[in-house]
Write a protein that holds these residues in place. Structure first.
Motif, PDB file in Angstrom:
ATOM      1  N   GLU A   6       0.846  -1.207   0.000  1.00  0.00           N
ATOM      2  CA  GLU A   6       0.000   0.000   0.000  1.00  0.00           C
ATOM      3  C   GLU A   6       0.878   1.252   0.000  1.00  0.00           C
ATOM      4  OE1 GLU A   6      -2.645  -0.032   3.368  1.00  0.00           O
ATOM      5  OE2 GLU A   6      -3.931  -1.585   2.496  1.00  0.00           O
ATOM      6  N   GLU A   7       1.863   1.260   0.881  1.00  0.00           N
ATOM      7  CA  GLU A   7       2.761   2.410   0.985  1.00  0.00           C
ATOM      8  C   GLU A   7       3.554   2.605  -0.308  1.00  0.00           C
ATOM      9  OE1 GLU A   7       6.664   3.782   3.550  1.00  0.00           O
ATOM     10  OE2 GLU A   7       5.272   2.368   4.490  1.00  0.00           O
ATOM     11  N   ASN A  11      -3.076  11.741   1.744  1.00  0.00           N
ATOM     12  CA  ASN A  11      -3.777  10.547   2.211  1.00  0.00           C
ATOM     13  C   ASN A  11      -5.078  10.961   2.905  1.00  0.00           C
ATOM     14  OD1 ASN A  11      -4.278   7.845   2.767  1.00  0.00           O
ATOM     15  ND2 ASN A  11      -3.156   7.923   4.696  1.00  0.00           N
ATOM     16  N   TYR A  33     -10.423   5.391   3.863  1.00  0.00           N
ATOM     17  CA  TYR A  33      -9.775   4.075   3.798  1.00  0.00           C
ATOM     18  C   TYR A  33     -10.762   2.934   4.018  1.00  0.00           C
ATOM     19  CZ  TYR A  33      -6.473   0.281   4.601  1.00  0.00           C
ATOM     20  OH  TYR A  33      -5.793  -0.910   4.522  1.00  0.00           O
ATOM     21  N   GLU A  61     -11.283  -0.456   1.784  1.00  0.00           N
ATOM     22  CA  GLU A  61     -11.118  -1.764   2.417  1.00  0.00           C
ATOM     23  C   GLU A  61     -12.393  -2.609   2.284  1.00  0.00           C
ATOM     24  OE1 GLU A  61      -8.922  -3.029   6.463  1.00  0.00           O
ATOM     25  OE2 GLU A  61     -10.607  -1.629   6.719  1.00  0.00           O
ATOM     26  N   LEU A 100      -5.787   4.127  -0.373  1.00  0.00           N
ATOM     27  CA  LEU A 100      -5.486   2.884  -1.066  1.00  0.00           C
ATOM     28  C   LEU A 100      -5.526   1.728  -0.081  1.00  0.00           C
ATOM     29  CD1 LEU A 100      -4.344   1.217  -3.496  1.00  0.00           C
ATOM     30  CD2 LEU A 100      -2.067   1.906  -2.707  1.00  0.00           C
ATOM     31  N   SER A 101      -6.322   0.723  -0.415  1.00  0.00           N
ATOM     32  CA  SER A 101      -6.377  -0.487   0.404  1.00  0.00           C
ATOM     33  C   SER A 101      -5.971  -1.671  -0.447  1.00  0.00           C
ATOM     34  CB  SER A 101      -7.795  -0.705   0.937  1.00  0.00           C
ATOM     35  OG  SER A 101      -7.897  -1.988   1.538  1.00  0.00           O
ATOM     36  N   ILE A 102      -5.153  -2.534   0.139  1.00  0.00           N
ATOM     37  CA  ILE A 102      -4.801  -3.805  -0.494  1.00  0.00           C
ATOM     38  C   ILE A 102      -5.127  -4.900   0.513  1.00  0.00           C
ATOM     39  CG2 ILE A 102      -2.957  -5.223  -1.477  1.00  0.00           C
ATOM     40  CD1 ILE A 102      -1.526  -2.579  -2.227  1.00  0.00           C
ATOM     41  N   PHE A 127      -6.900  -4.727  -4.951  1.00  0.00           N
ATOM     42  CA  PHE A 127      -6.555  -3.319  -4.782  1.00  0.00           C
ATOM     43  C   PHE A 127      -7.779  -2.443  -5.024  1.00  0.00           C
ATOM     44  CE2 PHE A 127      -3.060  -5.721  -6.445  1.00  0.00           C
ATOM     45  CZ  PHE A 127      -1.880  -5.167  -5.950  1.00  0.00           C
ATOM     46  N   GLN A 133      -8.126   1.794  -5.001  1.00  0.00           N
ATOM     47  CA  GLN A 133      -7.612   3.135  -4.728  1.00  0.00           C
ATOM     48  C   GLN A 133      -8.702   4.115  -5.094  1.00  0.00           C
ATOM     49  OE1 GLN A 133      -3.852   4.373  -6.488  1.00  0.00           O
ATOM     50  NE2 GLN A 133      -3.689   5.991  -4.942  1.00  0.00           N
TER      51      GLN A 133
END
Length: 196
Positions: A76-77, A97, A102, A106, A176-178, A188, A190
């Motif tokens: 994610e980072e 961010n 988020y 998610e 962004l969530s993974i 993913f 975003q």
């Protein structure tokens, strides 16, 4: 390709041999077989690659069979930073961010994982909730699955017009969530937002 040319020459020579008068009765019997074999030989010979190309093709074909461990937090980072690096490289602002958004990214990953499919289902509902919560004026999203590195994911989005348009849009924030499915494959989501 030299090997292919030699094979074609041998096949043509064999066909000429069959056309001699002493071979005329056998011609029907052998000519179709010889032609088929020559054609197959041509396909096999022309499709042969150099040892380096063969090695690369073999490696790429087997990459999907290898178990790759993905750290979703680290990815994610990395992807977040790569998206901002890309935007900055083309003269766009970097995105801040948005932690409140988020949970929506998610939740969407969880939804896609539960259905084992990639989708933008319920985007309008997600966008409405985000807009109400953080006063976003414009919202878009990119989704993906199964990519095992941030770099490959970014490349895929850059090579897709709709994903690239979202990534390069007039936005100020992103999240962004993974998430990993039960087999450890990443999904993913975003979300891009313009907050004023």
């Amino acid at each position: 390709m030299e090997k292919g040319r030699v094979s074609i020459s041998l096949a043509i020579e064999n066909i000429r041999e069959l056309n001699t008068p002493e071979n005329t009765p056998k011609m029907k019997k052998y000519s179709s077989t010889t032609l088929v074999m020559a054609f197959l030989l041509l396909i096999v010979s022309c499709s042969q690659s150099s040892p380096e190309e063969f090695e690369q093709n073999y490696t790429e074909a087997n990459l999907g069979n290898e178990k790759v461990t993905v750290d979703p937090v680290k990815m994610e980072e990395e992807l977040f930073n790569l998206v901002n690096d890309h935007r900055e490289s083309i003269g766009l602002n970097i995105l801040e961010n948005s932690p409140p958004a988020y949970k929506y990214a998610e939740e969407h990953n969880d939804y896609m994982i539960s259905r084992n499919s990639l989708s933008h289902d319920n985007f309008e509902a997600r966008a409405s909730k985000i807009a109400a919560e953080i006063n976003a004026q414009l919202i878009s999203e990119n989704v993906a699955r199964y990519y095992t590195s941030a770099e490959v994911t970014l490349d895929a989005w850059i090579n897709s017009t709709s994903h690239k348009d979202a990534m390069e849009g007039d936005f100020s924030h992103t999240t962004l969530s993974i998430e990993l499915d039960k087999d450890g494959r990443p999904y993913f989501t975003q979300i891009f937002m313009k907050v004023e």
